[in-house]
Write a protein that holds these residues in place. Structure first.
Motif, mmCIF file in Angstrom:
data_model
loop_
_atom_site.group_PDB
_atom_site.id
_atom_site.type_symbol
_atom_site.label_atom_id
_atom_site.label_comp_id
_atom_site.label_asym_id
_atom_site.label_seq_id
_atom_site.Cartn_x
_atom_site.Cartn_y
_atom_site.Cartn_z
ATOM 1 N N GLU A 106 31.460 -27.625 12.439
ATOM 2 C CA GLU A 106 31.165 -27.734 13.871
ATOM 3 C C GLU A 106 31.505 -26.480 14.664
ATOM 4 O OE1 GLU A 106 33.457 -30.904 15.612
ATOM 5 O OE2 GLU A 106 35.356 -29.822 15.422
ATOM 6 N N LYS A 108 30.602 -23.311 14.839
ATOM 7 C CA LYS A 108 29.550 -22.478 15.449
ATOM 8 C C LYS A 108 28.963 -23.147 16.684
ATOM 9 C CE LYS A 108 25.900 -24.201 12.312
ATOM 10 N NZ LYS A 108 26.791 -25.150 11.604
ATOM 11 N N ASN A 109 28.939 -24.478 16.691
ATOM 12 C CA ASN A 109 28.412 -25.207 17.847
ATOM 13 C C ASN A 109 29.354 -25.065 19.053
ATOM 14 O OD1 ASN A 109 26.312 -26.162 16.147
ATOM 15 N ND2 ASN A 109 27.653 -27.787 15.418
ATOM 16 N N LYS A 112 29.007 -21.506 20.554
ATOM 17 C CA LYS A 112 27.791 -21.354 21.353
ATOM 18 C C LYS A 112 27.912 -22.029 22.710
ATOM 19 C CE LYS A 112 22.780 -22.030 21.329
ATOM 20 N NZ LYS A 112 21.613 -22.603 20.635
ATOM 21 N N VAL A 113 28.370 -23.278 22.721
ATOM 22 C CA VAL A 113 28.469 -24.017 23.982
ATOM 23 C C VAL A 113 29.554 -23.419 24.881
ATOM 24 C CG1 VAL A 113 28.893 -26.274 25.032
ATOM 25 C CG2 VAL A 113 27.542 -26.119 22.928
ATOM 26 N N SER A 193 27.600 -31.909 16.440
ATOM 27 C CA SER A 193 26.478 -30.984 16.551
ATOM 28 C C SER A 193 26.480 -30.413 17.964
ATOM 29 C CB SER A 193 25.162 -31.712 16.282
ATOM 30 O OG SER A 193 24.927 -32.678 17.297
ATOM 31 N N GLU A 194 25.672 -29.394 18.182
ATOM 32 C CA GLU A 194 25.559 -28.843 19.525
ATOM 33 C C GLU A 194 25.063 -29.904 20.503
ATOM 34 O OE1 GLU A 194 23.005 -25.477 21.987
ATOM 35 O OE2 GLU A 194 23.061 -25.397 19.800
ATOM 36 N N ASP A 195 24.085 -30.717 20.086
ATOM 37 C CA ASP A 195 23.538 -31.743 20.976
ATOM 38 C C ASP A 195 24.589 -32.789 21.332
ATOM 39 O OD1 ASP A 195 21.075 -30.529 21.051
ATOM 40 O OD2 ASP A 195 20.173 -31.806 19.515
ATOM 41 N N LEU A 197 27.859 -32.428 21.305
ATOM 42 C CA LEU A 197 28.854 -31.811 22.175
ATOM 43 C C LEU A 197 28.336 -31.751 23.606
ATOM 44 C CD1 LEU A 197 31.493 -30.346 22.671
ATOM 45 C CD2 LEU A 197 30.460 -28.253 21.765
ATOM 46 N N ARG A 198 27.077 -31.400 23.771
ATOM 47 C CA ARG A 198 26.466 -31.392 25.096
ATOM 48 C C ARG A 198 26.417 -32.794 25.702
ATOM 49 N NH1 ARG A 198 25.594 -27.108 28.512
ATOM 50 N NH2 ARG A 198 24.828 -25.272 27.403
#
Length: 208
Positions: A106, A108-109, A112-113, A193-195, A197-198
């Motif tokens: 996780e 890298k996610n 990025k965020v 995932s990035e999604d 986390l968002r």
């Protein structure tokens, strides 16, 4: 052993330290699971005031949130950090260890965020735990490009400051979103995932 020796201040301190260590160890027994919500789901009438969705993200309505504890101490790079300094910001708190494969998946996610939301008043903070020295954790951060700070908490003592029955960390990795008022708004006890986390962060960021 006489009653006097058994109940001396030194022995009481030792017993308290042993109990804290045992509690931290119990918390970390569930470490590094790769799926599920850690049994944190809550429904109506449970008294915990949070609801866990099917994707494992637990959330609390604004009026029912509990204050996050103040966390302060040494960071991996030898600095000092106090979460009280982030009052007025949305804080994403991630519990991780360099030995934890889901944490690596996780990372890298989070990088990025964190970069994308820094200008929106979001502060990412890590809590590194169960690494017996800072070297492997620092190597992990360098490899993954993590630039936000992480408190060094090898025995899990900082994690014990979270009140049981709230959205307290119970596994590694765990991610918490703390609102601008310093209250715990959301928790996930799984790699994100990035999604996802968002999905945790954006609704809290949108609050005024």
């Amino acid at each position: 052993m006489t009653d006097h020796k058994r109940h001396s201040p030194r022995n009481r301190r030792r017993a308290a330290a042993a109990a804290a260590t045992a509690a931290a160890a119990a918390l970390l027994l569930s470490a590094c699971s790769s799926d599920g919500d850690g049994g944190g789901a809550s429904g109506a009438g449970s008294g915990t005031n949070f609801v866990t969705s099917t994707d494992g993200i637990a959330t609390v309505a604004e009026g029912d949130r509990h204050a996050a504890p103040r966390l302060q101490g040494k960071t991996l790079d030898g600095g000092q950090l106090d979460t009280a300094d982030f009052k007025g910001k949305v804080v994403v708190l991630n519990v991780w260890g360099s030995w934890c494969a889901p944490c690596r998946a996780e990372a890298k996610n989070f990088v990025k965020v964190a970069e994308e939301t820094e200008d929106q008043g979001v502060q990412f903070v890590g809590i590194n735990t169960r690494d017996t020295s800072t070297q492997p954790a620092l190597a992990f951060e360098k490899e993954e490009g993590i630039e936000y700070p992480s408190l060094y908490d090898p025995t899990g003592r900082l994690l014990l400051r979270f009140e049981k029955g709230t959205l307290n960390p119970q596994a590694i990795p765990t991610t918490l979103v703390i609102d601008r008022e310093g209250r715990i708004a959301a928790r996930a006890m799984q790699p994100l995932s990035e999604d996802k986390l968002r999905d945790m962060l954006d609704p809290v960021l949108a609050e005024k």
